[in-house]
Design an enzyme around this catalytic site. Structure first.
Site, PDB file in Angstrom:
ATOM      1  N   HIS A 254       0.845  -1.201   0.000  1.00 26.48           N
ATOM      2  CA  HIS A 254       0.000   0.000   0.000  1.00 26.48           C
ATOM      3  C   HIS A 254       0.882   1.253   0.000  1.00 26.48           C
ATOM      4  O   HIS A 254       0.744   2.128  -0.864  1.00 26.48           O
ATOM      5  CB  HIS A 254      -0.915  -0.034   1.241  1.00 26.48           C
ATOM      6  CG  HIS A 254      -1.796   1.157   1.408  1.00 26.48           C
ATOM      7  ND1 HIS A 254      -3.160   1.117   1.202  1.00 26.48           N
ATOM      8  CD2 HIS A 254      -1.531   2.432   1.794  1.00 26.48           C
ATOM      9  CE1 HIS A 254      -3.683   2.308   1.430  1.00 26.48           C
ATOM     10  NE2 HIS A 254      -2.720   3.126   1.798  1.00 26.48           N
ATOM     11  N   GLU A 255       1.791   1.328   0.953  1.00 28.82           N
ATOM     12  CA  GLU A 255       2.647   2.523   1.065  1.00 28.82           C
ATOM     13  C   GLU A 255       3.576   2.633  -0.147  1.00 28.82           C
ATOM     14  O   GLU A 255       3.864   3.735  -0.616  1.00 28.82           O
ATOM     15  CB  GLU A 255       3.447   2.502   2.368  1.00 28.82           C
ATOM     16  CG  GLU A 255       2.606   2.485   3.652  1.00 28.82           C
ATOM     17  CD  GLU A 255       1.612   3.634   3.750  1.00 28.82           C
ATOM     18  OE1 GLU A 255       1.822   4.677   3.092  1.00 28.82           O
ATOM     19  OE2 GLU A 255       0.605   3.484   4.475  1.00 28.82           O
TER      20      GLU A 255
ATOM     21  N   HIS B 267       1.833   4.521  -2.821  1.00 25.75           N
ATOM     22  CA  HIS B 267       1.976   5.974  -2.679  1.00 25.75           C
ATOM     23  C   HIS B 267       3.358   6.430  -3.140  1.00 25.75           C
ATOM     24  O   HIS B 267       3.495   7.399  -3.882  1.00 25.75           O
ATOM     25  CB  HIS B 267       1.837   6.391  -1.203  1.00 25.75           C
ATOM     26  CG  HIS B 267       0.446   6.274  -0.656  1.00 25.75           C
ATOM     27  ND1 HIS B 267      -0.631   6.873  -1.238  1.00 25.75           N
ATOM     28  CD2 HIS B 267      -0.027   5.649   0.467  1.00 25.75           C
ATOM     29  CE1 HIS B 267      -1.723   6.621  -0.516  1.00 25.75           C
ATOM     30  NE2 HIS B 267      -1.387   5.873   0.511  1.00 25.75           N
TER      31      HIS B 267
END
Lengths: 595, 595
Positions: free
Chosen positions: B380-381, B384
């Site tokens: 997920h990170e 980003h």
């Protein structure tokens, strides 16, 4: 007790305001018509002096209707909260009042924009009645912004009172206190009782259990307390005041030097008197270490007698003899015309107040239970009512309302006269000691504690003005230090003292507390002179009661021979305290030595 | 664990930002010089296109310094909160930022006052880089007031955030929960665990003990929640917006129709899918009455394996193969260049984030414990960070920052691709059921629950806009009703449901929650197309990642072939949910029948 079981003569007679519902709504219609008429005059009321006068006469009449309607509805609601008819009246008049305020928001800005013209009109004889109040409007010149800016500032009201709302909504639970091995409920009311307990463990547990909750929620309280300070700083700033203090004192047209004089007198010059009193307590109670929460232990064990309403009136009428027949007759009228709603009953509002307006009697709500406190409350509220009655009968409707700044004088004078009467009629040294102690405790709360509060509050306001971030640590450290200085070297501060500031609602009232001190100081000075038979003071005081709100508060007090800008007033009041303290010390030490 | 005992390769390398303290302060000085220079240009920067460009180049450079300085200080503080050197750097840069904001407050008003001239400058080729961002400034025209009014409005910031401050400060204690006769601590973290307990008594006690505290403080929460709504309504009003919704959507230049479309799709058209899922849960769990707090009981008991950091990278690199070599190389770089601070240790900030700026790597903080959740958080990170990396390498510093509105797309796409990867590699029906259930729960939170929140929030905002007084009764009744409709006929509402709105911080974020739904919907649509081998979608998506903040968010999404104004996007996303639900239903019913 149910309301209907109370004798009719012991309830207030509100039918003197409106005999029935119909009369209420007829007046409401008249008020609405007046509002329409005022709105129609918006573009013309400044055109000439006649239209100017007409506008203000209509506006005064509208105010009178609103006040009368509001008075009728709120008095009824306070004793019969479940009566939907009165609730509807109350909601109706509040909502009409909001409508009036917002529809007339052009007024102040237009007056200021045309201040030269207005000043000229005011020279006219026919506007004499309005002169003072309209000059008060013009005095705001520097602080009234353009209509555009005023509109934005007025819209901020929807967001600026969250701090107070949260403070009011935040209700804490407290762990119980153990008394003789039994768990007892702790709350604001019982805290006072526990702190009078002879057992130091009970006092400590009560104090700790109470204030540890404030520590637990310290960050919430720090947010709301700093929030309300930021709010006051915001309004002071946008309204072009030097700071929150100047903004707050502006309405009463009081110089900041008065505020600082009160702090200087109470917190510096005469504080040693309070320390002496604390030292005396420590000596009498024979405590090695006396904590701040130990100061409430009663020094005199004495049970006052019980009074009926009629016995109260007998005493009160005796006490107020000093003011002469006119004043005595007002008190009689209060009983005869049924101004007072005496007894507590299910649903009735707690506490006591005096409330009324130009077109009604000055009604009193109380919760009479026949003890000395009930008697004292009765003469206190009758002080307000007599002040209102005399103002309304000697001033025009425009000038009859007196301001909060001077409102506590008449009530406190009466209360203090009553204690002196009780002292004169005391049948034993013990009874005398009891009433002297009552008087001392009364004075301490108002002339010593409130100025310490004011000092603390002023520092928070100053921080807000400077944009300093305020943590709970900063706030509670400050309050701890202020308390340590206040109580003096004989008293030991408990670790929770700093958090006790979060319990006090008055810090949300924008420089309110110093007014208590002023009221008590003025009252003490007046009473001490009255008791010395000072006839000039008596006349001046009665004239003060008749003057309502016809002048600046400071001028009213000057006329009453108690100039709050001069040292004399404070010196008289604190010396009076000293006299009482001397007398008390003598009696109590004699009593202790004979034990 | 102590930080120093962690292997260096498992910590982030911040020396790539500044090798030492000296470099930090040197850049700070350069930033201060730029601020002075900008202030000197105040009266001249609009004079001609060269001065206009120079001003904006300086301003961009100043922003870059501030972001880089801030990034360095805050990343250090988040892992070493007790290092006073970094704390000082952090406080210094925050205070410098405040100074910059207030000294440059002339900018927007002057730009608007000269908007014709500015529009003309923007036609020039040399200002191309600035065209989009400065047109965004000009777009505010209707909502920028005169300098005098803007000054007052900006001063209200000191009083307008009390509601949020109080909400953040109000920490509650909860009575313990009894599990197998033992008292267990209840808090936000353990609540989730208790609600998964098989014993209905535990679930009920946990839910009640938790939310009864919110009921106890309901009036405080009603004051803060209505307070924040009044704040948004105030700013919308004074800034000439139709209402708080319009004001909130303005920054992203999103039409209100998009907001209402999301609500219509999730709360009306596709809500039966959610009801079907709830009914399935009730059937599988074999409950006669299923309360809202029963929905968290895990439907599949399965223990995922443990992963090392390197195993996580192996999987993630496999998953992102779909995006091609460039993307794969970014992920490799993240490991090699030490972008990530992996392990939890004493003092380290909890949770996970990706953070960086144009002049730094896109760093990641996480608290890796090697479970599936750690793996999922990591991808997920990294979503980003890859988005930031691609934006910064394909856009100028002015246009590289993407907005919150589109920020969750890249991360959610990755997370969803990971679950699909796990499904493909599942070695049993049970494992497959587990990951399908994970995906369904993920979806429910974002595409069904958030739109219900948004609906509730919008009604509160509307009440505030209309000046309707908001009692706790009104707020909690509304929330109860909204929840009853949301959960559907199969689920029974607990008596405390209405008070659970007071627990949710997102209602203080001004129309934030619908953005979660949009992010997830977009991600689901993209993933379902990618998994179907849609090459056009892949190219469009990669271009989206490279586009940063160079266009309006809606235009960026249109370019990514997921037009949020059209039905197709939502229909694709909810149909994808339906497919997953069908698959899950089949497996779980098969599993139940074979038990």
């Amino acid at each position: 007790m149910e309301r209907k079981s109370i004798a009719i003569e012991d309830t207030w007679d509100l039918s003197r305001i409106y005999a029935n519902k119909q009369e209420f709504y007829t007046d409401l219609e008249k008020a609405k018509d007046l509002l329409s008429s005022l709105l129609q005059q918006k573009d013309s009321f400044l055109e000439n002096d006649d239209q100017f006068l007409k506008f203000h006469q209509d506006e005064t009449m509208l105010s009178r209707y609103i006040q009368k309607l509001h008075c009728f509805a709120h008095l009824h609601c306070d004793v019969e909260p479940n009566n939907q008819e009165y609730q509807t009246m109350y909601a109706t008049i509040l909502s009409f009042y909001d409508q009036v305020t917002s529809s007339l928001d052009f007024y102040t800005v237009m007056m200021i924009e045309n201040s030269d013209k207005v000043a000229q009109y005011l020279e006219d004889e026919k506007l004499e009645d309005y002169r003072y109040s309209l000059q008060e409007v013009l005095r705001q010149k520097k602080h009234v912004l353009s209509q555009e800016l005023e509109t934005i500032v007025s819209k901020t009201s929807s967001i600026s009172d969250i701090s107070s709302q949260v403070f009011d909504a935040l209700r804490l639970d407290y762990d119980p206190v153990h008394v003789d091995g039994k768990e007892k409920v702790l709350n604001s009311a019982t805290l006072t009782e526990f702190l009078k307990n002879k057992d130091p463990k009970v006092r400590k547990e009560a104090y700790h259990n109470f204030f540890k909750e404030y520590k637990k929620f310290e960050n919430v309280y720090a947010a709301t307390l700093s929030g309300v300070m930021k709010k006051d700083a915001f309004y002071a700033d946008v309204k072009n005041f030097e700071g929150p203090l100047e903004a707050s004192l502006f309405d009463d047209n009081v110089p900041t030097s008065l505020f600082f004089k009160i702090l200087e007198k109470a917190n510096v010059q005469y504080r040693p008197l309070f320390h002496r009193y604390n030292a005396l307590k420590k000596k009498i109670l024979n405590l090695d270490t006396m904590y701040n929460y130990d100061l409430n232990i009663p020094l005199v064990q004495y049970q006052t007698k019980k009074y009926t309403i009629d016995e109260c009136f007998d005493i009160i009428l005796d006490v107020v003899q000093i003011f002469g027949e006119d004043y005595v007759n007002i008190i009689k009228k209060a009983r005869e015309e049924r101004w007072i709603d005496y007894y507590p009953h299910a649903g009735k509002r707690i506490g006591a107040y005096s409330s009324g307006c130009y077109d009604t009697n000055p009604y009193i709500l109380m919760n009479f239970i026949g003890d000395y406190n009930s008697l004292s409350t009765m003469i206190h509220e009758l002080g307000h009512s007599a002040h209102s009655y005399l103002s309304c009968h000697h001033q025009s409707p425009v000038n009859c309302d007196y301001r909060i700044f001077v409102a506590e004088v008449a009530s406190t004078v009466n209360e203090t006269l009553l204690i002196n009467y009780m002292l004169d009629h005391a049948s034993s040294e013990k009874e005398k000691a009891y009433f002297l102690y009552e008087l001392l405790e009364n004075c301490v709360g108002l002339i010593f504690r409130q100025p310490m509060y004011a000092d603390f509050e002023h520092i928070l306001h100053t921080w807000a003005k400077e944009g300093k971030p305020m943590s709970s640590q900063m706030i509670t450290d400050l309050y701890y230090t202020k308390n340590a200085e206040y109580y003096g070297p004989e008293i030991t501060m408990d670790e929770y003292v700093g958090y006790s500031c979060y319990y006090i609602p008055h810090f949300y009232y924008n420089y309110y507390v110093y007014k208590y001190t002023l009221g008590m100081t003025v009252a003490l000075a007046i009473v001490s002179r009255l008791l010395n038979g000072d006839e000039k003071q008596k006349e001046a005081y009665l004239n003060f009661l008749k003057s309502g709100g016809s002048k600046d508060p400071v001028d009213l007090l000057k006329d009453a021979l108690v100039n709050p800008l001069e040292d004399q007033l404070y010196d008289d009041a604190f010396h009076y305290f000293e006299t009482i303290l001397n007398e008390f010390e003598k009696i109590i030490l004699d009593m202790s030595s004979t034990l």
